[in-house]
Design a protein around this motif. Structure first.
Motif: not given
Lengths: 336, 495
Positions: B316-331
């Motif tokens: 939420l703060a930087f758009g940087i994923p905290g985990s691999s699942a978060m990376a997919v969520l951002i996508g």
């Protein structure tokens, strides 16, 4: 040899098909039984060398249904993720696959060209049958928005620059190394596993500068966390008119486009021409499809299409360009 | 508490239908070994194309919330973790199942997960104003000290067998260094195989060490691991009660989870191992662990779910994923025109609260559903061992293959099945080995990164790093101090 065998097989199977059709009479008439235009008769595997969620995976998943739509027969184009080793595993897989058109892959030219130069691999980008270029993703150099450095020249005055990297064989690292080599800047790498960590190192202020592709960093530039110092292309980016290109900053002109990342679709070497033509046609139609453009717009992707012949030529030039900077790579790797 | 306002939005019937469907989907994926949160999200994202951004968020967050529960059920029942994050659940969950306490273990794990998830998201909500400062406070020396602290766990879990424990740990460290070296990015111990460039992947190793090894010994010992024990009817309530009995442990584990989640670059599985280690270290009878201590299950599962709240913070703060699942969520969020990053905390704050609310509601739905399904799957423990073993091997190997479709993963799992079998036979610690393997890479790369940026002084001048170093030293010295204290009191029970 293989080709004649294939033709024989196709002839035999088409004969069989004729008999079957004659026998039951109710077979679908739409099936064309002639050898060359029969492709494809089964699902096509579309290999992605990265985990789901990245740019390459998104591209592949977005375009696959449209390639399917424009293929002569109704077969599926199935995206298969084969992540690992910076997509080298997938590239090796496609390289060794049977050149029958049922295995194709999406390629990251910049990344794989660097890997091919630096490490021992089975794939050879100069032999891959290129079907199309989907998009172009120029390289950029960025610093934190809080960084005191406003231009690349400002960095030259610093005696010890820390460059945030994702492995020394990575395309972005090579871009940075070549740029600093031309400028005579001394630097140390700060290595990371992934793009997010290497960007965070710059935002946090632990590293001075990083290189990457504009697509992977645009969101951080637009959000105000990062600032772009250089844009690697033949002319300035319309959205960032203040950022210079290498030749304007006193760097050799061939650096302008040498390090761009291209998203390509390729097939195993020695793919028969008729099959290549069918796939090329389907990909081109997919890219021109207005519905596909709607999807692209949603994902904020832009296309930069090249056909099969132009892509092949572009890859050759790019590989030549990398070869020219090969001593930069070897020097990098010999450093330690 | 901005998310509370969004809960009633979620109770519209169409969102509820989406949530139930998504939770069922997530549970099924979670039960399949090897497939974790990022796969679930990746599979669902194409479906969200035609949806509104709100519906997409509800679908993705609910499915994601459910995955972890499925994984913990199989960890406990058949010693097969769904994902690397569930691996530590097997340490005590499976021994509990063997003792006929599977129902209790499952209900404790689900309850700890749901509650831990709440606490994680609740704290996320509180931390949003300081998100950016917090994420930036952690750098390489802190990562290094975290890794070091984690390694001390080995000393505790192998108490009474320190020598073999150390050898197991060293073996794990050795395996951690296979792959690409963090200094130059070149091959190391890869034996010319590109499969090893990224190192040994954790999931097949864990599946081999725990599931396959267990199946092998089921064969050789002819044991039917739960058949001779009656399954208590009250198991489910006992499980929930166990969480409350260990409430401090539970809270501490949640904090560890959130803390690790906040730091991008420190893998999610580190959270569960660290919190497991902490549970062992602070326990009054650490010798119970690894043999069926419910505390082990509670610590791991609560940290696991609390972590998700933490890992949303850098997203939420930087758009940087905290985990691999978060990376997919951002996508997935990007495709809906939402830019994760600072805007999600300012202009899009309502959507952010919806995201948190959806995750919370998803956890409730998932908790109830997996509780109903999970406690009914306990019958598995009554199947004869010789019948179970082939089943476990088949499920485990399919899971390995499904993760990335690479047959090499299956080979790795089988090799580690064999290694684990002999480890078990000769009393070496599989847990110590896995902990070292998970932390080895983190320790090595953060050491080089610290040296490149801060030099030696970085380890000793940064307050957070110093606190972690202090905790490390304390946890090494503490067992001796405690046993001395016990002796001086004259109670003389060996620790």
């Amino acid at each position: 040899m293989r080709k004649t065998k294939l033709q024989l097989f196709l002839l035999a199977s088409s004969l069989l098909l004729v008999f079957v059709m004659a026998g039951c009479g109710a077979s679908p008439a739409s099936k064309d039984a002639s050898a060359s235009s029969n492709f494809p008769t089964k699902n096509i595997e579309f290999v992605v060398g990265y985990a789901p969620g990245g740019g390459y995976s998104d591209w592949a998943q977005a375009i696959a249904p449209f390639i399917k739509k424009h293929l002569p027969n109704q077969v599926n184009v199935i995206v298969r993720h084969m992540e690992g080793a910076g997509s080298a595993i997938a590239a090796n897989y496609v390289q060794k696959a049977k050149p029958d058109g049922y295995t194709i892959g999406i390629y990251n030219l910049g990344g794989l060209a660097g890997t091919q130069l630096a490490r021992e691999v089975q794939f050879d980008l100069s032999t891959v049958t290129w079907l199309a270029r989907l998009s172009l993703d120029p390289a950029i150099a960025t610093v934190s928005s809080k960084s005191p450095y406003q231009t690349m020249e400002d960095l030259a005055s610093k005696d010890h620059v820390i460059m945030s990297t994702k492995g020394l064989a990575a395309n972005a690292t090579l871009t940075g190394a070549a740029t600093f080599a031309e400028m005579g800047v001394k630097w140390t790498p700060l290595n990371h596993d992934g793009t997010s960590e290497s960007l965070l190192a710059v935002i946090r202020g632990d590293a001075d500068i990083t290189w990457g592709s504009i697509d992977s960093q645009k969101q951080y530039i637009d959000s105000g966390d990062m600032r772009m110092l250089m844009y690697y292309n033949s002319e300035r980016h319309p959205d960032y008119p203040d950022v210079p290109i290498p030749s304007e900053a006193g760097l050799p002109e061939e650096m302008n486009e040498a390090f761009n990342t291209h998203r390509l679709i390729g097939a195993p070497p020695e793919l028969p021409d008729d099959i290549r033509a069918i796939l090329e046609e389907a990909i081109k139609k997919a890219i021109d499809d207005p519905e596909f453009h709607e999807v692209l717009e949603k994902m904020e992707f832009t296309t930069s299409y090249l056909n099969s012949a132009d892509t092949t030529e572009m890859v050759e030039t790019a590989l030549q360009g990398y070869q020219n900077y090969k001593d930069v790579v070897t020097e990098l790797l010999a450093k330690e | 508490m901005g998310f509370l306002g969004q809960i009633d939005t979620l109770l519209q019937w169409d969102y509820v239908v989406i949530m139930i469907g998504a939770v069922l989907f997530g549970l099924i994926i979670g039960i399949l070994p090897g497939l974790g949160g990022s796969v679930t999200l990746a599979l669902l994202i194409p479906i969200t194309f035609s949806m509104s951004p709100e519906a997409a968020i509800v679908l993705l967050m609910s499915a994601y919330s459910a995955v972890n529960y499925g994984g913990s059920i199989t960890s406990i029942l058949v010693n097969t973790p769904g994902d690397a994050a569930n691996a530590a659940t097997t340490f005590d969950g499976y021994p509990l199942a063997k003792q006929g306490k599977a129902k209790m273990a499952i209900s404790a794990s689900i309850f700890a997960s749901v509650l831990g998830g709440f606490i994680g998201l609740f704290l996320l909500d509180l931390l949003i104003p300081v998100a950016r400062t917090l994420v930036l406070a952690f750098s390489y020396p802190e990562f290094f000290m975290l890794g070091l602290f984690g390694l001390t766990v080995i000393a505790v879990v192998t108490q009474g067998n320190t020598f073999r424990g150390l050898i197991s740990g060293m073996f794990g460290l050795m395996l951690a260094y296979v792959g690409t070296d963090p200094l130059l990015g070149l091959d190391r111990f890869t034996f010319g195989s590109d499969y090893l460039w990224d190192g040994l992947s954790l999931v097949p190793v864990i599946i081999g060490l725990f599931a396959i090894t267990e199946a092998f010994s089921l064969f050789t010992q002819q044991e039917a691991y739960g058949s001779d024990i009656k399954v208590g009817k009250k198991g489910a309530i006992e499980g929930i009660a166990a969480v409350f009995k260990n409430f401090w442990l539970f809270l501490r584990s949640c904090f560890i989870g959130i803390f690790i989640g906040i730091i991008p670059g420190v893998g999610g599985s580190v959270a569960s191992f660290l919190s497991y280690g902490m549970a062992v270290q602070t326990s009054k009878n650490p010798e119970k662990f690894g043999k069926g201590a419910i505390e082990g299950v509670i610590a791991v599962e609560s940290a696991n779910d609390a972590k998700e709240g933490g890992s949303l913070l850098p997203t939420l703060a930087f758009g940087i994923p905290g985990s691999s699942a978060m990376a997919v969520l951002i996508g997935g969020l990007l495709m809906h025109g939402l830019a994760p990053g600072p805007e999600m905390l300012t202009t899009d704050i309502e959507l952010t609260y919806l995201l948190i609310a959806a995750a919370i509601m998803g956890k409730i739905f998932a908790g109830v559903l997996s509780f109903v399904i999970g406690t009914r799957m306990v019958f598995i423990t009554n199947i004869k061992g010789t019948l179970m073993a082939p089943g476990i091997i088949a499920i485990a190997l399919v899971g390995c293959y499904a993760t990335s479709g690479n047959i090499a993963d299956v080979i790795v799992a089988l090799v580690f099945g064999l290694i684990g079998f002999y480890f078990k036979k000769y009393g070496y610690s599989r847990i110590a080995m896995i902990i070292a393997m998970v932390l080895g890479g983190l320790i090595e790369s953060s050491y080089y990164q610290s040296m490149a940026t801060f030099g030696y002084s970085g380890f000793f001048t940064r307050p957070i790093a110093l606190v972690l170093l202090g905790m490390t030293l304390l946890s090494i010295v503490w067992p001796y101090v405690r046993s001395q204290m016990k002796k001086s009191r004259g109670k003389g029970i060996s620790a």
